[in-house]
Design an enzyme around this catalytic site. Structure first.
Site, PDB file in Angstrom:
ATOM      1  N   GLY A   1       0.799  -1.213   0.000  1.00 31.85           N
ATOM      2  CA  GLY A   1       0.000   0.000   0.000  1.00 31.85           C
ATOM      3  C   GLY A   1       0.839   1.274   0.000  1.00 31.85           C
TER       4      GLY A   1
ATOM      5  CG  ASN B   1      -5.709   3.948   8.411  1.00 31.58           C
ATOM      6  OD1 ASN B   1      -6.065   4.914   7.726  1.00 31.58           O
ATOM      7  ND2 ASN B   1      -4.713   4.017   9.262  1.00 31.58           N
TER       8      ASN B   1
ATOM      9  CD  GLN C   1      -7.552  -0.763   6.905  1.00 34.50           C
ATOM     10  OE1 GLN C   1      -8.348  -1.633   7.262  1.00 34.50           O
ATOM     11  NE2 GLN C   1      -6.292  -0.771   7.293  1.00 34.50           N
TER      12      GLN C   1
ATOM     13  CB  SER D   1      -1.725  -3.413   1.015  1.00 27.42           C
ATOM     14  OG  SER D   1      -0.710  -4.131   1.673  1.00 27.42           O
TER      15      SER D   1
ATOM     16  CG  HIS E   1      -0.109  -6.615   5.009  1.00 29.98           C
ATOM     17  ND1 HIS E   1      -0.337  -6.164   6.284  1.00 29.98           N
ATOM     18  CD2 HIS E   1       0.346  -5.552   4.314  1.00 29.98           C
ATOM     19  CE1 HIS E   1      -0.017  -4.875   6.369  1.00 29.98           C
ATOM     20  NE2 HIS E   1       0.400  -4.485   5.184  1.00 29.98           N
TER      21      HIS E   1
ATOM     22  CB  THR F   1      13.046 -10.588 -10.216  1.00 24.15           C
ATOM     23  OG1 THR F   1      14.206 -10.423 -11.039  1.00 24.15           O
ATOM     24  CG2 THR F   1      12.465 -11.979 -10.413  1.00 24.15           C
TER      25      THR F   1
ATOM     26  CB  CYS G   1       2.247   3.541  10.734  1.00 26.41           C
ATOM     27  SG  CYS G   1       1.187   2.475   9.767  1.00 26.41           S
TER      28      CYS G   1
HETATM   29  C1  LIG Z   1      -1.917  -0.468   5.884  1.00 35.58           C
HETATM   30  C2  LIG Z   1      -2.273   0.719   5.091  1.00 35.58           C
HETATM   31  C3  LIG Z   1      -1.380   1.286   4.163  1.00 35.58           C
HETATM   32  C4  LIG Z   1       0.025   0.767   3.998  1.00 35.58           C
HETATM   33  O1  LIG Z   1       0.041  -0.478   3.371  1.00 35.58           O
HETATM   34  P1  LIG Z   1       1.381  -1.367   3.446  1.00 35.58           P
HETATM   35  O2  LIG Z   1       1.109  -2.497   2.517  1.00 35.58           O
HETATM   36  O3  LIG Z   1       1.534  -1.800   4.850  1.00 35.58           O
HETATM   37  O4  LIG Z   1       2.496  -0.494   2.962  1.00 35.58           O
HETATM   38  C5  LIG Z   1      -1.791   2.354   3.426  1.00 35.58           C
HETATM   39  N1  LIG Z   1      -3.022   2.867   3.565  1.00 35.58           N
HETATM   40  C6  LIG Z   1      -3.923   2.357   4.433  1.00 35.58           C
HETATM   41  C7  LIG Z   1      -5.276   2.959   4.520  1.00 35.58           C
HETATM   42  C8  LIG Z   1      -3.578   1.277   5.223  1.00 35.58           C
HETATM   43  O5  LIG Z   1      -4.457   0.789   6.097  1.00 35.58           O
END
Ligand SMILES: *Cc1c(COP(=O)(O)O)cnc(C)c1O
Length: 386
Positions: A72, A152, A180, A200, A202, A238, A326
């Site tokens: 993200g 988030n 999110q 993202s 994860h 890659t 964060c």
């Molecule tokens: C977690 C998050 C990100 C960052 O994503 P990463 O894959 O951890 O770099 C950016 N924006 C929002 C709204 C998020 O919740």
């Protein structure tokens, strides 16, 4: 310690068994570099192409509009810096909101240092961005609007489609951070009328370190990373084949289960909020209760520090967070809660619980019990508690 109760799914999520199985072959057996010309490489190349199709079909776009990234933060950085650079001659004004993720806000701050002008639109007391502020801010030198799909911290859903309409009428690019939202609620680039979209893996039970940026066909961006010709020359390096495959499998699983899961989470979420408000005095829910992600619960408890509550909850095996992960470790109140108009001392008593596919009602009852007891103890020690 008792069993772990994980209520921080907005920070990250566990990889599902299915995702792990889908990824496994690409670590050892099918490890070929997708750029090779032999059969082993073709397998990797095909897997990446199929993953791109899966993601594109969920968003309702063409596979050629998807660029795989490291997540993200990278996608947000690329969208903002890219448009600012590409359109520098046309204009240097960007509009965003006060409640964006730091991946957007800190990028904007840096762009300001490089000569861009940034307007940060505010939100109403329920955490929804004020459309009129965006409308008023739009000017002939505005090149980009960036508004998140869902916040988030407090889970509020933003009026991206309306902003898309406005952006389109004025010929301004619209980016949305859908990190999110994607995999949790339906996200269609045409319904949202966006030109760029970040996600993202994860955050939806995929692996860490992989994500994507959707770039509408016709929108020009400079490359994110220079080097080899990967991602059509736009993002060299890659490919993270297992990660990309895992993300696509997570997206597929999320899409298949979305309706049922969201409904289930919504019921648990509402129960959680109602019970806490009923049992704990001086508590408030942050953010709109209706325009909200199905899995997000965010409270402020007056006369306590959110951080202290979290440390004590951790001792009971409960994982939750205050503000965004964060910024944990800093004692600044959340910029999102401050934007809602909450005074610092109230904002500091915030806690976020985000549910996941694995969350049960029993777990929520346990968390409410522990939270109520812990808050009572903390307040007994507080000189401010009446
Ligand atoms: C977690 C998050 C990100 C960052 O994503 P990463 O894959 O951890 O770099 C950016 N924006 C929002 C709204 C998020 O919740």
């Amino acid at each position: 310690m008792e069993q772990l109760i994980y209520m921080d799914n907005a920070a990250t999520t566990p990889v599902s068994e299915g995702v792990l199985e889908a990824m496994r072959p690409y670590f050892c057996g099918s490890y070929g570099n997708p750029s090779g010309i032999y059969g082993l490489s073709m397998k990797s190349k095909k897997a990446v192409a199929e993953a791109r199709e899966t993601i594109a079909s969920m968003l309702g776009c063409e596979p050629s509009e998807i660029y795989f990234t490291s997540g993200g933060s990278e996608s947000d950085n690329w969208a903002l810096r890219g448009i600012a650079k590409q359109q520098r001659e046309r204009g240097r004004h960007i509009i965003t909101t006060k409640i964006e993720h730091h991946a957007v806000l800190h990028t904007c701050a840096q762009l300001e240092q490089e000569g861009c002008r940034v307007t940060y639109a505010g939100v109403d007391e329920s955490g929804i961005v004020r459309l009129d502020e965006i409308r008023r801010a739009a000017s002939p030198d505005t090149v980009l609007i960036s508004v998140m799909t869902a916040n988030n911290e407090i889970g509020t859903l933003q009026p991206v489609a309306e902003i898309g309409q406005l952006a389109r009428e004025r010929g301004i690019c619209l980016h949305t951070d859908a990190v999110q939202a994607f995999g949790h609620i339906p996200v269609s680039v045409d319904e949202l009328q966006v030109d760029l979209l970040s996600a993202s893996a994860h955050k939806f039970n995929g692996p860490k370190g992989v994500g994507f940026l959707y770039v509408r066909s016709g929108v020009k961006l400079p490359p994110m990373i220079c080097g080899g010709g990967q991602e059509r020359g736009m993002r060299a390096g890659t490919e993270n084949v297992p990660g990309i495959v895992g993300m696509a499998e997570a997206a597929r699983e999320a899409a298949a289960a979305m309706k049922e899961r969201a409904e289930r989470e919504r019921v648990l979420r509402d129960y959680f909020m109602d019970e806490v408000l009923r049992r704990i005095p001086y508590a408030r829910v942050n953010g709109s209760r209706e325009k909200r992600l199905p899995n997000n619960v965010n409270f402020c408890f007056q006369f306590i520090e959110g951080e202290s509550l979290l440390i004590l909850l951790d001792m009971s095996g409960i994982c939750a967070s205050s503000a965004s992960a964060c910024t944990a470790g800093t004692s600044e109140p959340s910029h999102v809660l401050t934007a809602l108009g909450l005074p610092d001392e109230v904002a500091r008593g915030s806690v976020r619980f985000t549910l996941g596919a694995q969350t049960t009602k029993e777990e929520i009852d346990f968390v409410i019990e522990k939270t109520a007891g812990t808050i009572e103890r903390l307040r007994e020690m507080s000189p401010f508690f009446p």
